[in-house]
Motif scaffolding. Structure first.
Motif, mmCIF file in Angstrom:
data_model
loop_
_atom_site.group_PDB
_atom_site.id
_atom_site.type_symbol
_atom_site.label_atom_id
_atom_site.label_comp_id
_atom_site.label_asym_id
_atom_site.label_seq_id
_atom_site.Cartn_x
_atom_site.Cartn_y
_atom_site.Cartn_z
ATOM 1 N N GLN A 103 -1.069 -1.147 6.807
ATOM 2 C CA GLN A 103 -0.533 -0.354 7.899
ATOM 3 C C GLN A 103 0.391 -1.190 8.779
ATOM 4 O OE1 GLN A 103 -1.077 2.992 8.354
ATOM 5 N NE2 GLN A 103 -2.175 2.933 6.415
ATOM 6 N N LEU A 104 -0.015 -2.416 9.073
ATOM 7 C CA LEU A 104 0.790 -3.302 9.910
ATOM 8 C C LEU A 104 2.110 -3.635 9.226
ATOM 9 C CD1 LEU A 104 1.148 -5.045 12.416
ATOM 10 C CD2 LEU A 104 -0.185 -6.841 11.286
ATOM 11 N N ARG A 105 2.071 -3.883 7.933
ATOM 12 C CA ARG A 105 3.295 -4.205 7.193
ATOM 13 C C ARG A 105 4.264 -3.018 7.224
ATOM 14 N NH1 ARG A 105 1.129 -5.285 2.451
ATOM 15 N NH2 ARG A 105 0.718 -7.457 3.021
ATOM 16 N N ALA A 106 3.727 -1.804 7.068
ATOM 17 C CA ALA A 106 4.582 -0.610 7.093
ATOM 18 C C ALA A 106 5.228 -0.427 8.469
ATOM 19 C CB ALA A 106 3.761 0.627 6.727
ATOM 20 N N VAL A 107 4.451 -0.653 9.529
ATOM 21 C CA VAL A 107 4.989 -0.529 10.884
ATOM 22 C C VAL A 107 6.064 -1.579 11.133
ATOM 23 C CG1 VAL A 107 4.430 -0.794 13.333
ATOM 24 C CG2 VAL A 107 2.981 0.613 11.872
ATOM 25 N N GLU A 108 5.823 -2.805 10.701
ATOM 26 C CA GLU A 108 6.808 -3.875 10.894
ATOM 27 C C GLU A 108 8.106 -3.570 10.155
ATOM 28 O OE1 GLU A 108 4.565 -7.254 9.634
ATOM 29 O OE2 GLU A 108 3.942 -7.780 11.684
ATOM 30 N N VAL B 223 -7.774 6.058 -1.734
ATOM 31 C CA VAL B 223 -6.376 5.646 -1.892
ATOM 32 C C VAL B 223 -5.465 6.629 -1.161
ATOM 33 C CG1 VAL B 223 -4.498 5.365 -3.552
ATOM 34 C CG2 VAL B 223 -6.754 4.419 -4.061
ATOM 35 N N GLN B 224 -5.754 7.915 -1.320
ATOM 36 C CA GLN B 224 -4.911 8.933 -0.689
ATOM 37 C C GLN B 224 -5.055 8.930 0.830
ATOM 38 O OE1 GLN B 224 -4.934 12.864 -2.479
ATOM 39 N NE2 GLN B 224 -5.496 12.016 -4.461
ATOM 40 N N ILE B 225 -6.253 8.585 1.325
ATOM 41 C CA ILE B 225 -6.441 8.512 2.772
ATOM 42 C C ILE B 225 -5.619 7.363 3.346
ATOM 43 C CG2 ILE B 225 -8.126 7.887 4.562
ATOM 44 C CD1 ILE B 225 -10.138 9.655 3.101
ATOM 45 N N GLU B 226 -5.556 6.245 2.637
ATOM 46 C CA GLU B 226 -4.722 5.131 3.094
ATOM 47 C C GLU B 226 -3.256 5.549 3.138
ATOM 48 O OE1 GLU B 226 -5.729 2.019 0.384
ATOM 49 O OE2 GLU B 226 -7.688 1.635 1.299
#
Length: 311
Positions: free
Chosen positions: A96-101, A212-215
């Motif tokens: 999640q952090l990588r996607a936000v960055e 996986v889908q929830i992530e």
């Protein structure tokens, strides 16, 4: 006047986009701060939980004590499951952090390309107003005002369309997760009443797919929340995902573990239902806004035609 109209629409789109990007960045900066703290806490928890597993596998006093009382394997199972859950949560936070960055970097670069669009818009609008006053001193200012409003509404409808697209993607993902959870519930009920290895494997397969889908859903919901940008909708669209007890009844043969998994499935189904209702509420409000602006645009076009035709 066509050249002015095209320039103004392009610049209006840029202004609308700049305002939205600024709001989106503010939103993402807040998400990044929260995720950085969450990742730090979960990394420490993951390290601690793995240390507990290592101690139980090694020659610690705790391992010796549980060996003596015949509970070592049970405690090792418990520590292993806790370490697994901590690892899942940490990896999810990292993703999640990588996607936000990545989102922050892309939007900061886009914002640089939009610098000065407000100044350019004001200058083109001034030139057009002067030209209209010369050609049609009676209706010119009103035509200019109406075209400016129409440009704004068209830009807003474009932003709403993007938000709707993000919301629909999240809704599709929610429905897919609900389907996986329903299947897991069916297999879990059968497993509870003696379904055996096949039902247990089927249940956990659906739970794995759901996890996986929830992530992925977390990322889609973040995108939806960000795409709303400066659209005047305030809704808490967040989902907190707990790790599934995927390995529970591979470690335990008893009824308790099976009921724990079923209870977890039921809790997850309830949570998905709440999220679906929340997302649908925002989608409904977006559709209402879009229809309202579409109707206003239609009326403005009709009025503009009357002014131009009667001039």
């Amino acid at each position: 006047m066509t050249k002015y109209k095209e320039q103004l629409q392009t610049l209006q789109d840029q202004i609308t986009r700049k305002n939205k990007v600024t709001t989106m960045l503010k939103n993402l900066y807040g998400q990044r701060r929260s995720l950085e703290e969450e990742e730090r806490v979960l990394a420490a928890l993951r390290k601690d939980e793995q240390a507990d597993v290592d101690r139980m596998k090694g020659h610690s006093l705790a391992a010796f004590f549980y060996e003596v009382i015949g509970k070592r394997e049970e405690m090792l199972d418990k520590e292993t499951r806790e370490a697994y859950a901590a690892a899942v949560k940490h990896e999810n936070a990292v993703q999640q952090l990588r996607a936000v960055e990545d989102g922050v970097s892309a939007l900061e670069a886009e914002l640089k390309t939009l610098e000065g669009c407000e100044v350019r818009y004001a200058e083109v609008l001034r030139r057009k107003a002067e030209a209209l006053k010369s050609e049609d001193p009676v209706n010119g200012p009103e035509i200019c005002r109406m075209e400016e409003r129409m440009g704004y509404l068209e830009s807003q409808r474009k932003e709403i369309s993007e938000a709707l697209s993000a919301g629909n993607a999240a809704m599709n993902q929610i429905q897919s997760i609900e389907s996986e959870l329903d299947s897991a519930e069916g297999w879990g009920t059968w497993d509870l009443f003696g379904g055996g290895l096949i039902s247990g494997l089927a249940k956990h397969s659906h739970l794995d797919d759901a996890q996986v889908q929830i992530e992925e859903l977390q990322m889609l919901l973040r995108r939806f929340h960000t795409e709303l940008g400066d659209v005047d909708i305030h809704s808490d669209i967040q989902v907190q995902v707990e790790g599934f007890l995927r390995f529970a009844d591979f470690f335990f043969d008893g009824l308790f573990a099976d009921w724990a998994v079923l209870n977890h499935i039921h809790d997850s189904q309830e949570k998905m239902g709440q999220i679906r209702q929340q997302v649908q509420m925002v989608l409904d409000r977006l559709h209402v806004m879009d229809n309202t602006q579409k109707e206003e645009l239609h009326k403005l076009r009709e009025k503009l035609y009357e002014l131009v035709a009667g001039a």
